[in-house]
Scaffold this active site. Structure first.
Site, PDB file in Angstrom:
ATOM      1  N   GLU A  60       0.818  -1.202   0.000  1.00 19.92           N
ATOM      2  CA  GLU A  60       0.000   0.000   0.000  1.00 19.92           C
ATOM      3  C   GLU A  60       0.858   1.262   0.000  1.00 19.92           C
ATOM      4  OE1 GLU A  60      -2.222  -3.408   1.656  1.00 19.92           O
ATOM      5  OE2 GLU A  60      -0.264  -2.523   2.080  1.00 19.92           O
ATOM      6  N   PRO A 265      12.914 -12.419   0.769  1.00 22.59           N
ATOM      7  CA  PRO A 265      11.752 -12.700   1.625  1.00 22.59           C
ATOM      8  C   PRO A 265      10.908 -11.458   1.851  1.00 22.59           C
ATOM      9  CG  PRO A 265      13.768 -13.645   2.549  1.00 22.59           C
ATOM     10  CD  PRO A 265      14.186 -12.740   1.430  1.00 22.59           C
ATOM     11  N   ARG A 266       9.614 -11.650   1.937  1.00 20.75           N
ATOM     12  CA  ARG A 266       8.715 -10.515   2.171  1.00 20.75           C
ATOM     13  C   ARG A 266       9.062  -9.809   3.466  1.00 20.75           C
ATOM     14  NH1 ARG A 266       5.602  -6.885  -0.466  1.00 20.75           N
ATOM     15  NH2 ARG A 266       3.787  -6.241   0.745  1.00 20.75           N
ATOM     16  N   GLY A 306      13.603  -1.949   0.498  1.00 21.98           N
ATOM     17  CA  GLY A 306      13.645  -0.824  -0.423  1.00 21.98           C
ATOM     18  C   GLY A 306      14.473  -1.011  -1.671  1.00 21.98           C
ATOM     19  N   ASN A 331       2.513  -7.513  -5.740  1.00 20.05           N
ATOM     20  CA  ASN A 331       2.366  -6.675  -6.927  1.00 20.05           C
ATOM     21  C   ASN A 331       3.380  -7.035  -8.022  1.00 20.05           C
ATOM     22  OD1 ASN A 331       1.830  -4.657  -8.719  1.00 20.05           O
ATOM     23  ND2 ASN A 331       2.365  -2.977  -7.351  1.00 20.05           N
ATOM     24  N   LEU A 333       3.582  -5.400 -10.881  1.00 27.25           N
ATOM     25  CA  LEU A 333       3.714  -4.271 -11.794  1.00 27.25           C
ATOM     26  C   LEU A 333       5.081  -3.597 -11.737  1.00 27.25           C
ATOM     27  CD1 LEU A 333       0.184  -2.629 -11.483  1.00 27.25           C
ATOM     28  CD2 LEU A 333       1.049  -4.159 -13.270  1.00 27.25           C
ATOM     29  N   GLU A 334       5.773  -3.682 -10.609  1.00 30.66           N
ATOM     30  CA  GLU A 334       7.102  -3.075 -10.543  1.00 30.66           C
ATOM     31  C   GLU A 334       8.063  -3.787 -11.490  1.00 30.66           C
ATOM     32  OE1 GLU A 334       7.683  -1.055  -6.259  1.00 30.66           O
ATOM     33  OE2 GLU A 334       7.631  -3.220  -6.207  1.00 30.66           O
TER      34      GLU A 334
END
Length: 420
Positions: A60, A265-266, A306, A331, A333-334
């Site tokens: 988000e 990893p997330r 980041g 996502n 899209l990046e």
């Protein structure tokens, strides 16, 4: 069924438990110790009436960045207060936006905490990203005269069922909002059914990514440091996906022995768990945080935040995590913005519309298991032209979908005159 007063009373009774949980989590995870008092609405009082944007976590926050930039350009004299819920989300705010915004943790939905937040921070407008509907927060905003807008709003089927079960609690919260900017007509209908009044389909602002010029340059630098090795980036992985990645890597390295897996990893806090798994399997790896050369190691484990787009820019092929376990996916899209060929698994519920559109445009590939993943990655590594064509289609698709940010601002223009 539950109404807001009973909900507020129940949370008040549970306040000692909430405080105990906060202290326990801070003890277990040091990142939660930072600014923990903000979760109860305490913080330096403000007099500059900021625009307040809430983004619960990483996805988000990234989606909100184009909106932040547009607001800064239009209202340069007005500060922006950016709230997060998770430390990872707060870290992305710090890394991507730095001193450009005022960071804060969103308080728990305790009546006293959210009222304290409204009265001390005094936002002139609240913009909430995606699916955060908190009854006490909405009530406090309405009582304090703070217009709220739900932006890039979406509802998965699972979330819809959960909210519908307590419709008498959430319907007044949604009805109190000045507007809901929905991603799709399906989302808009779901919000209307839950009680939202002013709902407009604006599209998904995640398509309005800024041009990733800096990421491309850093990606070229990483390619040089990797010494020309083929690179597979598996990003935002959850528990269970690292084992799959290592199994796929072993298969792929039979044909491409110098293939490098950049594993992200997330949650960087899972670093020790992932390291232990690689050590048990005898896989050579190096940590990003140690700033060591990758050399001939098989895995580059990213335990920082980041830098995902930098590594996408350095990749030959990309896989999106959270999609091979029922976590809803992340996502894609990046990676598309960097014209990279993208694969993901069967669990992309959080990005259902984006997934369907990418697949319809032949701009990504969805696979069902590790064998299918290996086959697809192998095909792209073998035929670079095919990989390039897929990446180009992904970028072209992304560019065609832009415009949601402008439509969102058109909706904002009906609200902003009330508060500026």
């Amino acid at each position: 069924m539950m109404n807001r007063r009973f909900y507020a009373f129940l949370l008040w009774l549970l306040s000692p438990v909430v405080l105990g949980f906060t202290l326990w989590r801070a003890w277990r995870r040091p990142a939660y110790r930072e600014r923990w008092w903000e979760r109860f609405g305490w913080g330096p009082p403000r007099a500059d009436r900021p625009i307040w944007i809430h983004a619960v976590s990483v996805g988000e926050t990234v989606a909100a960045i184009p909106l932040v930039r547009a607001l800064q350009a239009r209202y340069p004299e007005v500060p922006i207060l950016m709230t997060s819920t998770t430390p990872t989300g707060a870290a992305v705010v710090s890394q991507r936006l730095g001193a450009e915004v005022l960071p804060y943790y969103l308080p728990y939905d305790l009546s006293a905490a959210v009222t304290r937040f409204m009265r001390r921070q005094r936002p002139r407008l609240g913009i909430i990203m995606e699916t955060e509907i908190w009854p006490n927060l909405c009530h406090a905003a309405s009582r304090e005269g703070v217009p709220l807008m739900l932006v890039n709003a979406r509802l998965s089927q699972r979330s819809l069922r959960g909210y519908a079960r307590f419709r008498t609690l959430f319907a007044p919260a949604l009805a109190s909002m000045s507007a809901v900017a929905a991603q799709s007509s399906e989302d808009a209908e779901a919000f209307r059914n839950l009680g939202a009044r002013h709902v407009v389909v604006t599209g998904n602002i995640k398509y309005d990514l800024p041009e990733p010029v800096a990421a491309r340059e850093r990606g070229r630098q990483w390619q040089q440091r990797f010494g020309g090795r083929p690179v597979w980036v598996f990003a935002s992985t959850h528990a269970g996906e690292e084992q799959m990645a290592l199994a796929a890597l072993a298969d792929l390295q039979r044909q491409w022995p110098d293939l490098l897996l950049v594993l992200i990893p997330r949650h960087p806090s899972r670093r020790l768990e992932v390291m232990a798994r690689m050590q048990a399997k005898g896989v050579s790896f190096v940590l990003r945080s140690r700033a060591e050369d990758v050399g001939a190691r098989a895995v580059f484990l990213i335990d920082t935040l980041g830098e995902v787009m930098d590594f996408y820019a350095a990749a030959n092929v990309v896989t999106i995590g959270g999609s091979f376990v029922p976590a809803g996916g992340h996502n894609p899209l990046e990676a598309a913005a960097l014209a990279r060929p993208v694969t993901f698994g069967p669990y992309m519920d959080n990005f259902k519309g984006i997934t369907q559109d990418l697949l319809a445009a032949n701009a990504a590939v969805q696979v069902v298991d590790v064998e299918a993943l290996v086959a697809q990655l192998g095909a792209w590594l073998t035929t670079q032209e095919s990989a390039t064509e897929m990446g180009d289609r992904a970028l072209a698709f992304l560019q065609q979908q832009r415009g949601a940010l402008g439509r969102t601002f058109s909706l904002l223009d009906h609200i902003i005159p009330e508060v500026f």
